[in-house]
Design a protein around this motif. Structure first.
Motif, PDB file in Angstrom:
ATOM      1  N   GLY A 179       0.798  -1.220   0.000  1.00 33.26           N
ATOM      2  CA  GLY A 179       0.000   0.000   0.000  1.00 33.26           C
ATOM      3  C   GLY A 179       0.830   1.269   0.000  1.00 33.26           C
ATOM      4  N   THR A 214       1.009   1.263  -4.820  1.00 36.35           N
ATOM      5  CA  THR A 214      -0.278   1.812  -5.258  1.00 36.35           C
ATOM      6  C   THR A 214      -0.125   3.285  -5.602  1.00 36.35           C
ATOM      7  N   ARG A 248      -1.203   7.390  -5.987  1.00 33.93           N
ATOM      8  CA  ARG A 248      -1.895   8.395  -5.175  1.00 33.93           C
ATOM      9  C   ARG A 248      -3.348   8.485  -5.615  1.00 33.93           C
ATOM     10  N   ASP A 249      -4.207   8.836  -4.672  1.00 35.97           N
ATOM     11  CA  ASP A 249      -5.602   9.116  -5.023  1.00 35.97           C
ATOM     12  C   ASP A 249      -5.689  10.504  -5.664  1.00 35.97           C
ATOM     13  N   ARG A 309      -3.428   6.387   1.822  1.00 36.47           N
ATOM     14  CA  ARG A 309      -2.728   5.183   2.269  1.00 36.47           C
ATOM     15  C   ARG A 309      -3.023   4.847   3.736  1.00 36.47           C
ATOM     16  N   SER A 360      -6.736  -0.344  -8.432  1.00 37.29           N
ATOM     17  CA  SER A 360      -5.289  -0.134  -8.299  1.00 37.29           C
ATOM     18  C   SER A 360      -4.909   0.332  -6.900  1.00 37.29           C
ATOM     19  N   ILE A 361      -5.868   0.936  -6.177  1.00 37.71           N
ATOM     20  CA  ILE A 361      -5.643   1.377  -4.802  1.00 37.71           C
ATOM     21  C   ILE A 361      -6.165   0.346  -3.806  1.00 37.71           C
TER      22      ILE A 361
END
Length: 239
Positions: free
Chosen positions: A36, A40, A42-43, A51, A195-196
């Protein structure tokens, strides 16, 4: 359930399971956290703070599941007088309180950059804080009952009554207007990008296995303490 009412039979299973569950949980949780943090993206809205989800979500789940375990053990204590029920409930209370505290702390850290405040008295946060205080009260009540050599039924009743807070936590984002986001993961899918999302099951399963291992370890400790106290009372009576 009554197949393991005998402490000796229970311990024969709990001893090996504690190690296996603990190590498996630690590995899964560590892999999930590393993935994580490093694998992954960034949003697009929350950036790097998303995270925190890999710790916050499992902690929230286990904080609630812990009290669900206390409630189930309380039913077994009150209805079937299961010999290990009170011990299971006491063993669950401390790790449940720890995960509830982690949930509150990580949620506060997550909320500061997202909401612009460390704390907001909305339904989800407030009901989770109530759960943490319920844990503290239960631990004090169960310890006092154990010191008096009885009173486990009082703690069991409290464990059942406190379970009323669980659906309040779950549905709070639907019942009240709140800063806390709504349910992101459901039976029909998730609003979180795959993906997250993918490391989250690893940390959730990992921390759940660790939680179970800790409960088994604490049950073994409480049974050993009870056996020692019984032996001391017999020796004192013989003297």
């Amino acid at each position: 359930m009554h197949a393991f009412a005998n402490p000796t039979r229970f311990l024969s299973l709990a001893r090996p399971l504690t190690g296996w569950l603990g190590w498996a949980g630690a590995v899964l949780a560590l892999v999930g956290i590393i993935a994580g943090l490093t694998l992954t993206p960034r949003d697009y809205l929350q950036g790097e703070t998303v995270r925190i989800m890999y710790i916050h979500v499992p902690a929230a789940w286990l904080g609630m599941a812990g009290w669900g375990g206390i409630a189930a053990a309380s039913v077994a204590e009150l209805v079937w007088r299961h010999p290990l029920a009170a011990i299971a409930a006491r063993a669950t209370a401390v790790p449940g309180a720890v995960f509830a505290a982690i949930c509150l702390a990580s949620g506060s850290i997550w909320g500061r950059p997202t909401w612009g405040t460390w704390w907001e008295w909305d339904g989800r946060l407030t009901s989770m804080l109530v759960l943490f205080f319920l844990y503290i009260a239960y631990i004090a009540l169960a310890d006092a009952s154990a010191d008096r050599g009885g009173g486990a039924r009082v703690a069991a009743i409290f464990g059942l009554v406190g379970a009323i807070n669980l659906p309040i936590i779950h549905f709070s984002v639907l019942w009240w207007r709140t800063l806390h986001q709504g349910q992101s993961i459901g039976f029909t899918g998730s609003t979180i990008a795959p993906s997250i999302l993918w490391p989250l099951p690893l940390t959730t399963i990992g921390f759940t296995l660790l939680f179970t291992a800790i409960i088994l370890m604490r049950m073994r400790m409480l049974l050993a303490n009870a056996k020692l106290e019984a032996r001391q009372r017999r020796m004192g009576g013989a003297a």
